[in-house]
Scaffold this active site. Structure first.
Site, PDB file in Angstrom:
ATOM      1  N   GLU A   1       0.836  -1.209   0.000  1.00  0.00           N
ATOM      2  CA  GLU A   1       0.000   0.000   0.000  1.00  0.00           C
ATOM      3  C   GLU A   1       0.869   1.256   0.000  1.00  0.00           C
ATOM      4  O   GLU A   1       0.564   2.236  -0.682  1.00  0.00           O
ATOM      5  CB  GLU A   1      -0.942   0.020   1.214  1.00  0.00           C
ATOM      6  CG  GLU A   1      -1.944  -1.131   1.263  1.00  0.00           C
ATOM      7  CD  GLU A   1      -3.069  -1.015   0.238  1.00  0.00           C
ATOM      8  OE1 GLU A   1      -3.121  -0.009  -0.496  1.00  0.00           O
ATOM      9  OE2 GLU A   1      -3.897  -1.952   0.167  1.00  0.00           O
TER      10      GLU A   1
ATOM     11  N   ARG B   1       0.514   3.754  -3.231  1.00  0.00           N
ATOM     12  CA  ARG B   1      -0.104   5.063  -2.967  1.00  0.00           C
ATOM     13  C   ARG B   1       0.930   6.168  -2.792  1.00  0.00           C
ATOM     14  O   ARG B   1       0.825   7.229  -3.406  1.00  0.00           O
ATOM     15  CB  ARG B   1      -0.981   4.988  -1.711  1.00  0.00           C
ATOM     16  CG  ARG B   1      -2.095   3.975  -1.842  1.00  0.00           C
ATOM     17  CD  ARG B   1      -3.041   4.030  -0.665  1.00  0.00           C
ATOM     18  NE  ARG B   1      -3.813   2.792  -0.571  1.00  0.00           N
ATOM     19  CZ  ARG B   1      -5.075   2.717  -0.170  1.00  0.00           C
ATOM     20  NH1 ARG B   1      -5.721   3.793   0.185  1.00  0.00           N
ATOM     21  NH2 ARG B   1      -5.680   1.545  -0.097  1.00  0.00           N
TER      22      ARG B   1
ATOM     23  N   GLU C   1     -12.540  -0.174  -9.775  1.00  0.00           N
ATOM     24  CA  GLU C   1     -12.175  -1.149 -10.822  1.00  0.00           C
ATOM     25  C   GLU C   1     -13.145  -1.213 -11.997  1.00  0.00           C
ATOM     26  O   GLU C   1     -12.722  -1.369 -13.159  1.00  0.00           O
ATOM     27  CB  GLU C   1     -12.005  -2.549 -10.219  1.00  0.00           C
ATOM     28  CG  GLU C   1     -10.788  -2.687  -9.304  1.00  0.00           C
ATOM     29  CD  GLU C   1     -10.980  -2.083  -7.920  1.00  0.00           C
ATOM     30  OE1 GLU C   1     -12.150  -1.825  -7.551  1.00  0.00           O
ATOM     31  OE2 GLU C   1      -9.978  -1.846  -7.215  1.00  0.00           O
TER      32      GLU C   1
ATOM     33  N   THR D   1      -1.234   0.604 -10.292  1.00  0.00           N
ATOM     34  CA  THR D   1      -2.507  -0.001  -9.876  1.00  0.00           C
ATOM     35  C   THR D   1      -3.339   0.942  -9.010  1.00  0.00           C
ATOM     36  O   THR D   1      -4.470   0.636  -8.667  1.00  0.00           O
ATOM     37  CB  THR D   1      -2.275  -1.356  -9.175  1.00  0.00           C
ATOM     38  OG1 THR D   1      -3.523  -2.022  -9.045  1.00  0.00           O
ATOM     39  CG2 THR D   1      -1.628  -1.184  -7.811  1.00  0.00           C
TER      40      THR D   1
HETATM   41  C1  DMJ Z   1      -6.511   0.322  -4.753  1.00  0.00           C
HETATM   42  O1  DMJ Z   1      -5.710   0.639  -3.687  1.00  0.00           O
HETATM   43  C2  DMJ Z   1      -5.732  -0.324  -5.851  1.00  0.00           C
HETATM   44  O2  DMJ Z   1      -6.466  -0.288  -7.010  1.00  0.00           O
HETATM   45  C3  DMJ Z   1      -5.377  -1.732  -5.564  1.00  0.00           C
HETATM   46  O3  DMJ Z   1      -4.720  -2.354  -6.624  1.00  0.00           O
HETATM   47  C4  DMJ Z   1      -6.583  -2.524  -5.222  1.00  0.00           C
HETATM   48  N1  DMJ Z   1      -7.443  -1.888  -4.303  1.00  0.00           N
HETATM   49  C5  DMJ Z   1      -7.655  -0.502  -4.253  1.00  0.00           C
HETATM   50  C6  DMJ Z   1      -8.942   0.010  -4.821  1.00  0.00           C
HETATM   51  O4  DMJ Z   1     -10.004  -0.798  -4.771  1.00  0.00           O
END
Ligand code: DMJ
Length: 661
Positions: free
Chosen positions: A277, A281, A542, A628
């Site tokens: 995370e 982030r 997503e 992501t």
């Molecule tokens: C985000 O932090 C990122 O997309 C991660 O890959 C998966 N979960 C969350 C959002 O749902």
């Protein structure tokens, strides 16, 4: 006269007076001793000739390091080619020949030096000692000059690297595609403006009630922090939101965020937090802010975060631990993760950030870590070609055989594809890994429900679970993105469209028009959550992410329409006067709210919505690749060990030889 002899002999006496004895030959014992003395002398000479080290050519630590850098088999097997055959086919040791030659050369060199000094002193009419002194002084001067030249060359080389880096940065930072993208259709522009207004509402309330905290509680109107962020207030929402603010042209807000990061963001003092995370982030958010704005402060901050995560990678396989205490550097995995395994999606979602970080800082350590993971995962045996979600970082053995494109697996697959894209499509290893993984997923997990909905089931220790997570809905976009460069582009755009359709159904079949956390395909229901603990919606991106890619790849209006439906549902059920909240049950007309504004709502959900209603010229997909957490990085950065980015892939480090069962 008698010879006195060189060795003692038996003396005879007469009346106490020695009688001189004349002897013609030596005795046997004396002869042996003489032979022995000669033999010993001969051996000493022989030994000195062949075995004494040549002091002039002593091997230094630098030589050894240079040898190791050059790599090659000879480091580990130095004598492997030292024995050769001579013209007669007899074995000869080339090292001995080499030594002889060196000694010969040294004698010749000394002799030549002597001679030169003699000649010089004759010419100068100086005594030899003075000539020698002058010569030494000249030598010293020469050495000094050589050293100065070396330092100069190094400085030029450094400058060359710097300029090369800056050139690449110039090509990628800021500039085209990072702002604007205004659609020509006023109706679409209106929708885009609405999304921007949502961003402002989310940001302003965070700023008002939770500035510097990780997230906002929009109903309680105070700060909130999840355990993934550790014990400190790290301003997660600020860092996650920066690039969205930037592309939306919210310049004052971007500046406020930037100033907070510059003055208040110090990645220390916190306790245990999630490596994954923090990477997606914080490292991702800061690097994207740097890539868009060119502000080097962001790069320095990203580096300070990644540096603290490094101890997590100290495992025999290079696979990182899930958690790290950034105060102590201690690391661990979750007990629930198949007996302390690392998690596939987490270990596989470092590459884009760390490769880019190495390129923009010139520090290769980050790229080396992620290439090591990539190579390990490439080499390892995969059951049925599938990647299970758990792997032990010490032994390199798979944990429970559970494979999913949703939770625990998702972004691993996403990064295989995006590594290839990030490399300017020049890294064939990642592309092949992606293609093989998708093949195995198609063979084993992709199903069609009786109602005709395509989905990706989960494999759990020998049986299939007919369930797709909201998280797994990102895969529609991934399949479309991966269609470029595949053997059958049409097939993969279609697969993306099928998944987009199913995921949209999961929204459409709820009372709120928002989708549940997970939905099943059982006899009784399709694309609907069955269990109570799967019915919540926490502002996840997503499904909208997939609509964004599908829109870009197909231009079909339905994707914009579906995105707009989601905007309306968000406004109706998630908007509060203090920001946006998740809801506990998407099937309730008036769902309970969970009072958390997730940082990814600003990083991803609103960004993808904004891009859907923008022109393609904003963050074009041939120039930018999203991590992501939807943080965009420039394409074509590939790490090279001299710190200069190039457009060809690095030949990655050899994986450690640990095999999975
Ligand atoms: C985000 O932090 C990122 O997309 C991660 O890959 C998966 N979960 C969350 C959002 O749902």
């Amino acid at each position: 006269m008698t010879s006195p002899g060189i060795l003692p002999s038996h003396q005879r006496y007469l009346n106490g007076v020695p009688i001189p004895v004349a002897r013609k030959s030596l005795r046997m014992r004396e002869k042996y001793i003489i032979v022995l003395v000669f033999l010993t002398f001969g051996m000493v000479c022989f030994g000195a000739f062949f075995f004494l080290p040549d002091l002039r050519d002593r091997v230094t630590v630098t030589d050894i390091r240079r040898q190791m850098q050059m790599g090659g088999e000879e480091i580990f097997n130095p004598g492997h080619n030292a024995i050769h055959l001579d013209n007669h086919g007899d074995l000869i040791d080339v090292h001995k020949i080499d030594d002889k030659a060196k000694i010969g050369a040294k004698i010749a060199e000394d002799w030549a030096r002597q001679k030169a000094i003699e000649e010089l002193s004759n010419k100068l009419q100086m005594p030899k000692e003075d000539t020698l002194k002058v010569k030494q002084e000249i030598e010293q001067e020469k050495q000094k000059h050589k050293e100065q030249e070396r330092v100069k060359e190094m400085a030029i080389e450094e400058e060359r690297k710097k300029q090369a880096l800056e050139q690449v940065h110039k090509e990628h930072e800021g500039g085209d595609g990072t702002k604007g993208g205004e659609p020509s259709d006023p109706a679409v522009k209106q929708k885009r403006d609405k999304v921007k207004e949502m961003m402002k509402h989310a940001w302003d309330n965070y700023k008002k009630y939770a500035w510097g905290e990780n997230e906002l509680r929009p109903i309680s109107k105070k700060g909130h922090s999840a355990s993934i962020f550790g014990s400190s207030s790290l301003g997660a929402t600020i860092i996650d939101a920066l690039d969205t603010l930037y592309i939306m042209g919210m310049d004052q807000e971007f500046k406020d965020g930037r100033d907070w990061v510059a003055t208040n963001f110090h990645f220390e003092g916190s306790t245990e937090l999630s490596v994954f995370e923090t990477n997606i982030r914080f490292v991702g958010g800061l690097l994207a802010a740097y890539a868009l704005s060119g502000d080097k402060m962001f790069k320095e901050k990203a580096l300070s975060v990644a540096d603290k995560l490094l101890p997590a990678f100290n495992t025999p396989t290079g696979i990182p631990y899930a958690m790290i205490n950034i105060k102590t550097g201690s690391t661990r995995n979750w007990g629930w993760a198949s007996g302390g395994s690392s998690i596939l999606s987490e270990l596989g979602s470092m590459h884009l950030e760390w490769d880019y970080l190495s390129n923009v800082t010139g520090n290769g350590v980050f790229a080396e870590k992620v290439y090591k993971i990539r190579n390990f995962m490439n080499e390892i045996e995969k059951p049925m070609g599938l990647y299970p979600n758990y792997i032990n970082p010490k032994t390199g053995k798979w944990g429970q055989h559970h494979t999913a494109i949703g939770a625990l697996g998702d972004s691993f697959y996403e990064y295989l594809l995006k590594m290839w894209i990030q490399s300017g499509k020049t890294d064939p290893v990642s592309r092949k890994m992606y293609d093989d993984a998708v093949d195995a997923i198609e063979k084993n997990l992709i199903k069609t429900s009786p109602g005709g909905l395509k989905y990706i089931a989960e494999y759990k220790s020998g049986r299939l679970e007919q369930k797709l997570d909201h998280l797994g809905c990102f895969s529609g976009g991934m399949f479309a993105l991966g269609s470029q460069g595949s053997s059958n582009p049409q097939k993969y755009v279609q697969l993306g469209a099928d998944i987009a359709h199913t995921c949209h159904e999961s929204y459409d079949r709820s009372a709120t028009k928002l989708g549940p956390e997970a939905f099943r395909f059982d006899d009784a229901s399709e694309a609907k959550a069955v269990r109570q603990n799967e019915k919540y919606y926490i502002l996840r991106p997503e499904v909208l992410e997939t609509h964004f890619y599908m829109w870009r790849f197909t231009r079909e209006q339905k994707y914009r329409d579906w995105a707009w439906e989601a905007v309306q549902a968000l406004e109706k059920h998630c908007r509060t006067d203090g920001g946006y909240t998740g809801i506990r049950d998407v099937y309730q007309e008036n769902p309970q709210q969970d009072d958390v504004q997730q940082s990814f709502f600003l990083a991803e959900t609103l960004k993808y919505l904004y891009l859907i209603f923008s022109d393609d010229s904003l963050l074009p997909l041939d120039k930018w690749v999203f991590n992501t957490e939807a943080h965009p990085f420039p394409i074509n950065y590939v790490f090279k060990s001299n710190g200069v980015p190039v457009t060809v892939p690095v030949s990655a480090p050899v994986p450690v030889a640990v095999q999975a069962s």
